[in-house]
Design a protein around this motif. Structure first.
Motif, PDB file in Angstrom:
ATOM      1  N   PHE A   1     109.013  47.853 -11.398  1.00  0.00           N
ATOM      2  CA  PHE A   1     108.703  47.710 -12.816  1.00  0.00           C
ATOM      3  C   PHE A   1     109.622  46.673 -13.470  1.00  0.00           C
ATOM      4  O   PHE A   1     109.180  45.846 -14.269  1.00  0.00           O
TER       5      PHE A   1
ATOM      6  N   GLN B   1     108.415  43.391 -12.619  1.00  0.00           N
ATOM      7  CA  GLN B   1     107.234  43.052 -13.429  1.00  0.00           C
ATOM      8  C   GLN B   1     107.610  42.566 -14.817  1.00  0.00           C
ATOM      9  O   GLN B   1     107.027  41.615 -15.333  1.00  0.00           O
TER      10      GLN B   1
ATOM     11  N   GLY C   1     106.803  38.958 -15.652  1.00  0.00           N
ATOM     12  CA  GLY C   1     105.781  38.983 -16.699  1.00  0.00           C
ATOM     13  C   GLY C   1     106.199  38.171 -17.914  1.00  0.00           C
ATOM     14  O   GLY C   1     105.418  37.393 -18.462  1.00  0.00           O
TER      15      GLY C   1
ATOM     16  N   ARG D   1     103.954  33.978 -10.155  1.00  0.00           N
ATOM     17  CA  ARG D   1     102.676  34.661 -10.323  1.00  0.00           C
ATOM     18  C   ARG D   1     102.396  35.558  -9.114  1.00  0.00           C
ATOM     19  O   ARG D   1     101.952  36.699  -9.258  1.00  0.00           O
TER      20      ARG D   1
ATOM     21  N   HIS E   1     104.499  38.618  -9.249  1.00  0.00           N
ATOM     22  CA  HIS E   1     103.963  39.556 -10.233  1.00  0.00           C
ATOM     23  C   HIS E   1     102.785  40.319  -9.635  1.00  0.00           C
ATOM     24  O   HIS E   1     102.654  41.520  -9.800  1.00  0.00           O
ATOM     25  N   LYS E   2     101.947  39.598  -8.924  1.00  0.00           N
ATOM     26  CA  LYS E   2     100.770  40.226  -8.354  1.00  0.00           C
ATOM     27  C   LYS E   2     101.132  41.202  -7.231  1.00  0.00           C
ATOM     28  O   LYS E   2     100.641  42.329  -7.194  1.00  0.00           O
TER      29      LYS E   2
ATOM     30  N   ALA F   1     102.886  44.276  -8.464  1.00  0.00           N
ATOM     31  CA  ALA F   1     101.919  45.201  -9.061  1.00  0.00           C
ATOM     32  C   ALA F   1     101.269  46.048  -7.968  1.00  0.00           C
ATOM     33  O   ALA F   1     101.184  47.273  -8.073  1.00  0.00           O
TER      34      ALA F   1
ATOM     35  N   THR G   1      97.668  49.182 -16.410  1.00  0.00           N
ATOM     36  CA  THR G   1      98.383  47.906 -16.496  1.00  0.00           C
ATOM     37  C   THR G   1      97.855  46.951 -15.441  1.00  0.00           C
ATOM     38  O   THR G   1      97.642  45.760 -15.711  1.00  0.00           O
TER      39      THR G   1
ATOM     40  N   GLY H   1      95.904  43.602 -16.332  1.00  0.00           N
ATOM     41  CA  GLY H   1      96.525  42.395 -15.788  1.00  0.00           C
ATOM     42  C   GLY H   1      95.518  41.477 -15.135  1.00  0.00           C
ATOM     43  O   GLY H   1      95.462  40.287 -15.447  1.00  0.00           O
TER      44      GLY H   1
ATOM     45  N   LEU I   1      93.275  39.408 -17.299  1.00  0.00           N
ATOM     46  CA  LEU I   1      93.830  38.279 -18.048  1.00  0.00           C
ATOM     47  C   LEU I   1      93.509  36.936 -17.406  1.00  0.00           C
ATOM     48  O   LEU I   1      93.412  35.921 -18.082  1.00  0.00           O
ATOM     49  N   VAL I   2      93.370  36.940 -16.082  1.00  0.00           N
ATOM     50  CA  VAL I   2      93.229  35.683 -15.357  1.00  0.00           C
ATOM     51  C   VAL I   2      91.943  34.943 -15.753  1.00  0.00           C
ATOM     52  O   VAL I   2      91.850  33.728 -15.647  1.00  0.00           O
TER      53      VAL I   2
ATOM     54  N   PHE J   1      95.756  41.404 -23.459  1.00  0.00           N
ATOM     55  CA  PHE J   1      97.101  40.879 -23.252  1.00  0.00           C
ATOM     56  C   PHE J   1      98.146  41.773 -23.923  1.00  0.00           C
ATOM     57  O   PHE J   1      99.163  42.120 -23.321  1.00  0.00           O
TER      58      PHE J   1
ATOM     59  N   HIS K   1      98.410  44.934 -22.066  1.00  0.00           N
ATOM     60  CA  HIS K   1      99.065  44.716 -20.773  1.00  0.00           C
ATOM     61  C   HIS K   1     100.553  44.433 -20.914  1.00  0.00           C
ATOM     62  O   HIS K   1     101.368  44.967 -20.171  1.00  0.00           O
ATOM     63  N   ALA K   2     100.912  43.571 -21.844  1.00  0.00           N
ATOM     64  CA  ALA K   2     102.283  43.068 -21.858  1.00  0.00           C
ATOM     65  C   ALA K   2     103.169  43.771 -22.886  1.00  0.00           C
ATOM     66  O   ALA K   2     104.382  43.610 -22.846  1.00  0.00           O
TER      67      ALA K   2
END
Ligand code: HEM
Ligand code: FES
Lengths: 349, 227
Positions: free
Chosen positions: A46, A49, A53, A85, A88-89, A92, A133, A137, A140-141, A186, A189-190
């Motif tokens: 976390f 992230q 993030g 990135r 982050h992926k 997750a 989350t 997430g 968002l892409v 967003f 998520h953030a």
């Protein structure tokens, strides 16, 4: 030197003794076994992230016209963007896996039983927040999966009895996917979910400190060993080692299998082959198997039962007189979970 | 808001005035003090109620404003009547692919002889299950939804998958005929969809442009096009 110490002591009046008291929880010996450290793993991930993030958010633009392009910029142009990135992926993915494994450990060791029922409920809330989350997430892409996943999820919430319509409008910021939708995802998520997770983790850990970890003994435990070891430095060392190991694993995964960028979202065409992330395979298969109403109601029922499990467990044990009833139900549930996931993984439709 | 602050202020004044007098009153003559006490507790209760009401009303107002803010203004999706083709030149059994200003492709078929809207059908490609787009599979003679394996026949009636279990059909767009011309009520905008230029609307030749990014594929209309 003493003057400096005095200066600090006067302003922060906490003695070293108190500090040790505060952090030095005796840790039961079974925590030397690695699978009991699964709770610390998601917490560590976390933090990864939050860090990655915040960096991604410096370039990410939550609007349908620019989101995809901004992720492309992160991936292809920003220095080490692809690495951050991908971290982050992967963090997750691992975080969700770790939360699930941690929960299974708690379940199969019956650590949710009295007096720890409430912490199980908090754990369930953490699981929900983590899954949400992850979902928000990848929405968002703004690649095809992002768009269609969000559309399908919004329509699922529409099918929830009574509040469904409002829920959908709130999620999408309108009657359907529109130019306000991505900024909502967003913020959820953030900001909203990470804050909620942080607060839940604080309460979760406070409960652990109040009750202590459920102590377990194993047959192969050496008989004369002390039953506890120190949180500091012994346990913290283990956690640090796990943290380092995770960094290595994350870096390796991010380098070998970096996050890719699929085709841009096209609201007019659903791709012929469409799959969510692996952690939603189960619900995806469930939706294919049953009518929408049944799928939504049964999912609600199952989640409700999971939240209330510590009490249902008591009732079932009384009813059946079988102390291990939860184990059998757990084995059944796990097999179903794995079965549906594998099924979804191997077929195209 | 203002209301609650006023009542907080009043309550505060009451409190600070209360302590010394109530101590005094205990030592004083009972007759005067009991009516005094009575009045005081009445005022205290009253102001507590006023304060609570004020707080609830002001924060409630604030919360409802924030709640209202969550629902964007003017969120209704715009649809509009679009000209499709002249009815006289359209033979029964034929269909054409109409590209709406939103970029969505709508297959419109004529299945009846009568010169009325009911003789035509315009199927939406939005799956009634959870909103993915269906596409035509000519080899299977069906519309297929890749999300949860929904399938629909030519008329848009679900034959397989969750939409069939729920007895759903593809939505049909409203149609109307005016002065011998067929119109469809179709969406005007879509998010992120690269909508073809809106000028195409009234240009009959543009309607048959099969190069449009179509959801319902061109072979859905293999039976023929209007020219
Ligand atoms: C519980 C923790 C979190 C999880 C599980 C999580 C998960 C994800 C996932 C799965 C993606 C899609 C990855 C991709 O395909 O590129 C994503 C994207 C993103 N996340 Fe997070 N995230 C978390 C926390 C955060 C935080 C705290 C922030 C910001 C403060 C953040 C900002 C972003 C941004 C800007 C993107 C889009 C850009 C991109 O995909 O590269 N995330 N997240
Ligand atoms: S959205 Fe079409 S079958 Fe589910």
């Amino acid at each position: 030197m003493t003057r400096l110490a005095d200066w600090i002591n006067e302003r922060i009046p906490v003695s070293g003794e108190q500090l040790r008291e505060l952090t030095n929880e005796p840790v039961p010996n079974h925590l030397r076994r690695w699978w009991f450290c699964l709770g610390g793993t998601p917490a560590y991930l976390f933090v990864v992230q939050i860090f990655t993030g915040i960096l991604l958010a410096l370039y990410y633009q939550p609007a349908p016209a620019s989101a995809y392009e901004s992720v492309r910029y992160i991936t292809e142009e920003a220095a080490f963007g692809w690495y951050l990135r991908s971290m982050h992926k992967w963090a997750a993915t691992l975080m969700i896996a770790a939360v699930i494994l941690h929960q299974m450990r708690v379940y199969f060791t019956a650590a949710y039983r009295r007096p720890r029922e409430l912490n199980w409920v908090i754990g369930m809330a953490l699981l929900m927040c983590t899954l949400l989350t992850g979902f928000t997430g990848y929405s968002l892409v703004f690649e095809q999966l992002s768009y269609w996943g969000a559309t399908v999820a919004a329509n699922i919430s529409d099918a929830v009895p009574v509040v469904g319509g409002t829920l959908k409008t709130l999620l999408l910021g309108g009657a359907e996917y529109n130019e306000h939708t991505l900024s909502r995802f967003f913020i959820i998520h953030a900001a909203i979910l990470p804050t909620t997770i942080t607060l839940l983790v604080i309460v979760h850990i406070a409960f652990i400190r109040m009750h202590g970890v459920t102590e377990l003994r194993f047959d192969d435990d050496p008989p004369n060993e002390p039953r506890h070891f120190n949180f500091f430095p012994d346990h913290i060392t283990t956690e640090l080692l796990i943290g380092l190991l995770l960094m290595v694993v994350l870096s390796a995964l991010a380098t070998i299998l970096p996050a890719t960028l699929g085709a841009k979202a096209d609201p007019l065409t659903t791709p012929e082959i469409i799959k969510p992330e692996w952690y939603f395979y189960v619900s995806f298969r469930w939706l294919k198997l049953f009518s929408l109403t049944f799928a939504v109601l049964s999912t609600g029922f199952i989640l409700g039962a999971m939240f209330l499990w510590p009490w249902i467990d008591v009732g079932l044990r009384k009813l059946t007189g079988n102390e291990d009833i939860s184990v059998w139900i757990g084995v059944g549930g796990t097999l179903l979970l794995i079965g549906l996931t594998v099924w979804e993984a191997v077929v195209t439709h | 808001m203002v209301f609650s602050f006023v009542s907080i202020a009043r309550f505060g004044l009451m409190n600070s005035g209360q302590d010394p007098t109530s101590q005094n009153s205990a030592e004083q003559d009972s007759a005067a003090s009991s009516s005094d006490d009575h009045r005081r507790s009445f005022i205290a209760t009253g102001s507590a109620i006023a304060m609570t009401t004020g707080l609830v009303a002001s924060y409630g107002t604030f919360a409802s404003m924030a709640g209202r803010f969550l629902f964007p203004a003017g969120g209704q999706r715009s649809v509009g009547w679009q000209f499709v083709a002249a009815v006289a030149s359209w033979q029964p059994g034929k269909s054409l692919e109409y590209t709406a200003p939103s970029g969505a492709t709508v297959v419109i078929a004529r299945h009846g002889e009568a010169d009325e809207a009911e003789a035509f059908i315009a199927l939406s490609s939005v799956c009634p299950h959870l909103g993915c787009r269906v596409h035509w599979e000519s080899q299977n003679d069906r519309f297929f939804c890749p999300c949860h394996n929904g399938a629909f026949d030519r008329q848009g009636v679900a034959t397989q998958g969750p939409p069939a279990k729920a007895g759903q059909s593809l939505k049909a767009y409203p149609l109307k005929i005016e002065a011998g011309l067929l119109y469809v009520e179709a969406p005007l905008h879509s998010v992120g969809g690269d909508a073809p230029a809106a000028v195409a609307q009234n240009d009959p030749s543009a309607q048959n442009d099969s190069s449009a990014p179509d959801a319902v594929q061109a072979d859905a209309v293999e039976k023929g096009r209007l020219s």
